[in-house]
Design an enzyme around this catalytic site. Sequence first.
Site, PDB file in Angstrom:
ATOM      1  N   HIS A 160       5.582 -26.873   2.547  1.00 30.41           N
ATOM      2  CA  HIS A 160       4.650 -27.865   2.012  1.00 30.41           C
ATOM      3  C   HIS A 160       3.684 -27.249   1.007  1.00 30.41           C
ATOM      4  O   HIS A 160       2.709 -27.883   0.621  1.00 30.41           O
ATOM      5  CB  HIS A 160       3.865 -28.518   3.161  1.00 30.41           C
ATOM      6  CG  HIS A 160       4.741 -29.252   4.123  1.00 30.41           C
ATOM      7  ND1 HIS A 160       5.173 -30.537   3.919  1.00 30.41           N
ATOM      8  CD2 HIS A 160       5.309 -28.847   5.287  1.00 30.41           C
ATOM      9  CE1 HIS A 160       5.947 -30.916   4.919  1.00 30.41           C
ATOM     10  NE2 HIS A 160       6.048 -29.900   5.763  1.00 30.41           N
ATOM     11  N   LYS A 181     -14.058   2.252  -3.362  1.00 31.37           N
ATOM     12  CA  LYS A 181     -15.077   2.468  -2.323  1.00 31.37           C
ATOM     13  C   LYS A 181     -16.229   3.295  -2.887  1.00 31.37           C
ATOM     14  O   LYS A 181     -17.398   3.043  -2.598  1.00 31.37           O
ATOM     15  CB  LYS A 181     -14.466   3.246  -1.138  1.00 31.37           C
ATOM     16  CG  LYS A 181     -13.368   2.514  -0.389  1.00 31.37           C
ATOM     17  CD  LYS A 181     -12.871   3.398   0.759  1.00 31.37           C
ATOM     18  CE  LYS A 181     -11.580   2.865   1.355  1.00 31.37           C
ATOM     19  NZ  LYS A 181     -10.979   3.804   2.314  1.00 31.37           N
ATOM     20  N   GLU A 200       0.845  -1.200   0.000  1.00 27.49           N
ATOM     21  CA  GLU A 200       0.000   0.000   0.000  1.00 27.49           C
ATOM     22  C   GLU A 200       0.881   1.251   0.000  1.00 27.49           C
ATOM     23  O   GLU A 200       0.502   2.296  -0.522  1.00 27.49           O
ATOM     24  CB  GLU A 200      -0.945  -0.006   1.215  1.00 27.49           C
ATOM     25  CG  GLU A 200      -2.088   1.002   1.084  1.00 27.49           C
ATOM     26  CD  GLU A 200      -3.184   0.804   2.129  1.00 27.49           C
ATOM     27  OE1 GLU A 200      -4.245   0.281   1.755  1.00 27.49           O
ATOM     28  OE2 GLU A 200      -2.980   1.163   3.304  1.00 27.49           O
TER      29      GLU A 200
END
Lengths: 427, 545
Positions: free
Chosen positions: B386, B510, B355
């Site tokens: 893994h 937004k 960010e």
Amino acid sequence: MQISVYGDTLCAQVTATALAQTGHDVYWYVTDMGAWNALEQGAAIYKEPGLRFLLEEQRRSGRLRYRLYSESKRLNDSRVVFLAVQPGKVSLLESIVAHHAAMPAFELAVTQTVCAVGTSERLRDGLVDSGSRAELAVMPDMTQAGRAYDAFTRPDCILIGHENEEARVLLCEIMRPYVRTRDTFRHMSLREAEFARLASSGILATRISFMNEMAQLAERVDVDISVIREALAADSRIGSAYLYPGCGFGGPGLSGDVMSLVDTLQGYDAHAGLLEQVLAINERQKEVLFRKFWQYYGGNVVGKRVVIWGAAFKPGTHRVENSPALKVIEALWAQGVQVAVHDPLALPELSRWADGRGDLELYKDQYMAAADADALMLFTEWKQYWSPEWARLRGELREPLILDGRNIYDPVFVRSQGFQYKGVGRI
Amino acid sequence: MVPEQDVLTVSSIWARLEQYAQQHRHEHLADMFEADKERFQHFSQSDCGLLVDYSKQRLNTDILSLLVQLADERHLGHWIECLFSGQRVNCTEQRSAMHWRLREPSTTGASPEVHDQLDAMGAMVDRILTGQWRGSQGDVITDVVNVGVGGSELGPLMAAAALHSSMPATGKRPRLHFASSMDGSQISQILHDLDPRTTLVLVSSKSFTTIDTLHNANTARAWLARAFGGESEAMMRCHFIGISSNAARMTDWGIQPQNQLMFWEWTGGRYSLWSAIGMPIALTVGMDGFRDMLAGAHAMDEHFRSRRWAENIPVLLGLVDVWNINFLNITARAVLPYDGRLKHLPAYLEQLEMESNGKSVSRAGKPLEYNTCPVIWGEVGPNAQHAFFQLLHQGTLPVACEFLMTARRYTEQMHSASAKELEGQHRLSNANCLAQSRLLALGERALDPKVALPPYKRYRGNQPSTTLVLDELSPRTLGALLAMYEHKVFVQAVIWGINPFDQWGVEMGKLIATDMLDVLADPDSASGLDASSMALARHIVGSSL
């Protein structure tokens, strides 16, 4: 017979007094300097009805002598040794037993101290290893604070744990004066005696927590727990003992034993599900009056003043360990509430416990304590609280709010005297 | 004055670094370690309880000295002064970035408002830990729900997990819960499990307008009101604490004045865990522990301001990253903590770094001609072994790795019973960490040369990595570690000439979501929507009928 009694407990005080009273030659060893000083000055360690007078009488007779225990000092070589030190003090027990094991007159050690199951067997093994001929028996501390002397001298039941006939005979002989009317001995193994003692506390504590949970439910469903309690008590399968809801149990006995029982269960990897809940409910219950006070004022309690009647964990004792009042006083302090307390016996102990941590006003007069208070909380049902001068109390309180932690008042009557009344589980 | 930034690629140092990169692009780390037996001494630093080993990075002393010159050419010293003197280094929002002020010790007398808020938070924390923060029915608060998203969640969540073995000096920790997701999947589960009487909600939002947070908070509020037979002043006072830079909006929402904790415009969300936003951390380690964390971060601030570049940990790490991204063209970095308590560190760093530095225009507004922040992802190291280590060892992409480990662990009292077994597990994990970084760097030259390998079993190696070793994971060392990352991000931003303190890329989404709400309410009313979005909206609306 020459007998040594060890410990600063109420059990030790009663045992030493009662044994001296029946003619034995008793050496009472206390381990705490404060207790020693009190005894030297002619006071009793525990204020129990009638006990202080008896104690003084035995001391004057010359049959009871006080000693301050120290590991390095030589101990009196007594034939029988009673061990009634504070619960759980296993290493102290071990060192006393080891000390006596080296002396010729020593025949029997009686452990009264409540310890985890198996402790007495380990003590006995220590005796065997040391080559002493002495035996060990268990006679668990069944002392009830407030009626300790009566309970010792007129017992409903004496649990005796032993693994040897000579030990049994000797201990029964010593206890003979107290079982004249009926034989109340219960014989069992060392381990069983220890376990039985803890289990009986567990049942009593469970009954109380059960009733406290019922009381909480009663408030929700709008019934009076007193009516329910009477109905339960009338059932002979249930009986009436330990059915009183209230603000939780405390004291060194019941709560300490239940914790010890939980520890024992955990030590054997047995899950203590029920008893952990019993204790958790009890801890929560200790704050029931605080919650009622908080709800009454919608949490706006800063600067309010509360008067507490009774700080002892039960009437007839000056002791305050684990008493619900302590927990509530801490909560009130944290919320900025002034606290005034009246108690006929427990104020010095309370003051020692508080140790200047918060504002605490102590009163010798229960009405003066109530002056300008925004609530009266009753924690200990001392007789002098049962029928107060209502008009005078009404005049002293700023807000006529009575929070009755022992359900000793009649709600209808109290309300008719101009008070707000809240009990535990009552409408 | 904030200095003007020129264009980076015309720099002569930049050109020489490119040359070096060309010359050395096939040089193998195994050869570098052969050639220089003192490589660790040359390429490691330690301070503030951290050891940083970057000797497994593909650089040499010449390259490092050029990178250091690059830092000077980019006026790094001047920029650091600007940061620490409160200049408006966040140029697009005309704000300073003074997260470092949040950890200045009170003894300097600086920032009294910061210490006022810390004290106010401390009083609340103590009250909760001692069991004296009461719900509206007078019950002890046992559960605290942190409602917040982004910086109001990632930092506190990461640090509270990291410091779980640092118990508060006194009192009992409440259970902590975090609710961030907009769709309510966390809050619904949390509220289902909790008792309203014993639950306290922290509403954390810098602006107090974040819709994700306010919707979750509204849900919690309705849940409490239902339990108590309606909303009351006592309910708001006993069950909600607000943490924001906007007191008026907290008040409007219903947070009682005495339950408002403040921080400031000059603290970016992703830099805010040092403020009252860090309350869940303080509830985990106690207020003394929280102050230790601040002290550790402050020690790193001092390190960053005072050390010359060649000994300056954040600067060195920033320069190494620049070398990897801009010259070796390694555009991915894996964060691999070999201590499970740091499980949320990758997510925290994803925000902090991507960010901050996920930018493509310079401070002057010009498009950049070089790469900035790499893609960062990660996982607890042994678990990642893994999962995606296959790609690190044998994939086609170069990836820079960052290994984190703790030297001491399980020494705390709480572990006494099973300490021996757990210490064994800790040693096993550290052994794996060392083995992986070694194999990634050296490839099959770390193995027995006598054994011939088929192509599918070969390890080409030469994947660069940095290893960070914490003496132990304590509030103090964690504070230093996080401040180190913050400053490293700043160093990179200075080199690249970008503003790391804004996040305009997340604002527009937004806004258009609000329009999309209308579309979902009535798809037929929508106009000008692309075919994909329109069809999806219709499909969803159709399915929910």
